[in-house]
Scaffold this active site. Structure first.
Site: not given
Length: 536
Positions: A341-344, A278
């Site tokens: 979060d969401e550190a893809h 993000h």
């Protein structure tokens, strides 16, 4: 010479009596008796407030706020300030002077005293002679004032003189919160909101005893806080938002004003810099933060998971150190949220390495780490809090990972997306919001128990709850209010009220009574058909 006759006093009195009798007869013979004055409407029941109080003992005699009512306070700056706040709420609608004084008797009294109140609890006693709110700390007095507001008719919230009467039901409320952490998050990154808009939301949160304002200050679409050592973060990274538009950012003075205003309403600001994912706004602002040294363009879409700080470069940690140092210096609260979060686009090994280096930086500047629950996939620092945003159908393995961290001492803030995310649509027809976590109606958002929600996590690990509002589709204060109300009130009750008071059928009646208050405050809310709202 003509002589003037003079009436004697006795004859004068007799004539006057005859005239009075005649006059009285003219008005009484053949006419109906004068109507009796209408009785006062009954005051709101003592327990009809949100969040539900811990203990309610109704009394018999209500208190009437009149033009002679004063607000008596202890002779301390903080209590005087709370008294002035209460007077500012009540004066426009009542038209009464309501002087704030440390002298006199009766009226509304705010007092500090030792007792079993804790840091935020209070006792409210109401009777014919007055209302007394007692607490051990100023925060408790302030929360008691919010209860008093709800005990008065909804018209007390209007900004013009209303007819009254202003009655407070008699009896005693003893109250203190279930959880110390009762939060709401506002995403100012997807769409930017001004200081005035944030302060309006703070006032609405305070009415329901919310005590944490989590500000999501950075994301792919915008960086919203000035950092002196990295100025392009704000001036360039903050120059846009979802779907384009000018974006915006807070100067340090702006941020300090938000912090000050929140503190005046007994809310602590929890700032979030989301990382290592993000981060497109930061990567676009400084090419060196990218592994390839090339800055990507600014981003105005809504996809997630495509950006990452370069974990292997030393400049990344210089950047984190500077940002945390400057933000910590203007944040008096205890916590700093580092996202996670969401550190893809970050490998698991790099994610663990990043969190192992960043958490000590937060501690170095005197703050406690909060992270989204993916932090539990690394090693949470001692004292860290993990904010769980999973769904009912989140994988058992992910839930077990969070529960294990809780068993090992990591505290939990519960924000399950299919219960607490205020940006989820109420129904398929809701014009705003998203539905990736499902449709979240008012009953679903309220009807769960934080203490028993996450399998394997001890109830003692739960520090509280938070209701996030992500703003991909939210652009105005009216949008915020429509999505937050009425669900925010339920989130506040989950955080404050004892588990024993939790009952949807009773709650929806108390919630319905808030509708006229929101109307008086100019809050445009969703009139859920699940709630028996009074007719307008």
């Amino acid at each position: 010479m003509r002589r003037h006759h003079r009436t004697t006093p006795r004859i004068s009195r007799l004539l006057g009596s005859l005239l009075l009798v005649a006059a009285a007869g003219a008005f009484t013979v053949g006419s109906a008796p004068a109507p009796a004055p209408a009785p006062d409407p009954a005051p709101a029941p003592l327990g009809r407030v949100v969040p539900a109080p811990a203990s309610v003992e109704p009394g018999t005699s209500p208190y009437r706020v009149t033009g002679g009512t004063g607000i008596r306070v202890d002779d301390s700056r903080e209590v005087r300030r709370i008294g002035a706040y209460l007077a500012d709420v009540l004066r426009p609608s009542t038209g009464y002077p309501l002087p704030v004084t440390s002298h006199g008797q009766g009226g509304i009294r705010l007092r500090l005293a030792k007792g079993p109140f804790g840091a935020e609890g209070y006792r409210l006693e109401s009777g014919r002679k007055g209302v007394t709110i007692t607490a051990a700390e100023p925060a408790g007095l302030f929360h008691g004032v919010q209860t008093l507001r709800q005990l008065l008719p909804a018209a007390v919230e209007k900004d013009s003189v209303q007819p009254g009467p202003w009655l407070v039901a008699g009896g005693t409320i003893e109250d203190s919160p279930r959880y110390a952490y009762r939060g709401a998050m506002l995403d100012v990154s997807r769409h930017f909101f001004t200081v005035a808009q944030v302060e309006r939301y703070i006032d609405e949160l305070a009415l329901y005893k919310v005590n944490k304002l989590h500000l999501h200050l950075s994301d792919d679409q915008g960086w919203r806080i000035a950092i002196d050592s990295w100025p392009r973060l704000a001036t360039y990274g903050g120059s846009t938002q979802v779907d384009g538009g000018k974006g915006g950012y807070y100067t340090k003075a702006d941020y300090k004003e938000i912090v000050r205003y929140a503190a005046s309403r007994y809310l602590e600001v929890v700032p979030e810099i989301d990382m290592p994912g993000h981060t497109n706004a930061a990567l676009a602002s400084y090419a060196g933060l990218n592994c390839d040294g090339v800055a990507p363009p600014l981003y105005t879409g809504t996809d997630v998971g495509f950006s990452s700080l370069c974990v292997g470069k030393d400049i990344t940690y210089d950047f984190v150190d500077d940002v945390v140092r400057e933000l910590a210096a203007i944040t008096p609260g205890r916590s700093l949220h580092i996202g996670g979060d969401e550190a893809h686009s970050t490998s698991h090994a790099d994610y663990v390495k990043f969190m192992d280096r960043v958490q000590p930086i937060v501690a170095k500047y005197g703050k406690t780490v909060i992270g989204w629950h993916q932090l539990t996939g690394a090693t949470p620092a001692q004292g860290a809090l993990a904010q769980y945003w999973g769904l009912d159908d989140t994988s058992e393995a992910e839930k077990a990972q969070v529960a294990k961290a809780a068993q090992n001492g990591t505290g939990l803030i519960l924000s399950p997306a299919d219960r607490m995310y205020l940006d989820m649509k109420y129904t398929a027809d809701t014009p705003l919001g998203q539905d990736w976590a499902g449709l979240v109606d008012v009953k679903r958002s309220y009807d769960w128990d934080p203490g028993a929600y996450l399998p394997g996590a001890p109830a003692s690990a739960v520090r509280g709850v938070e209701a996030p509002l992500w703003t991909e589709t939210i652009q105005s204060s009216a949008d915020i209010e429509y999505m937050a109300f009425p669900r925010l009130a339920g989130a506040a009750e989950l955080g404050w009220s004892p588990a024993a008071t939790h009952d949807w059928d009773a709650y929806k009646v108390r919630l319905a009574a808030q509708g006229p208050r929101w109307d008086a405050l100019g809050i445009g809310y969703y009139r859920s058909p699940q709630v028996p709202w009074p007719a307008r």
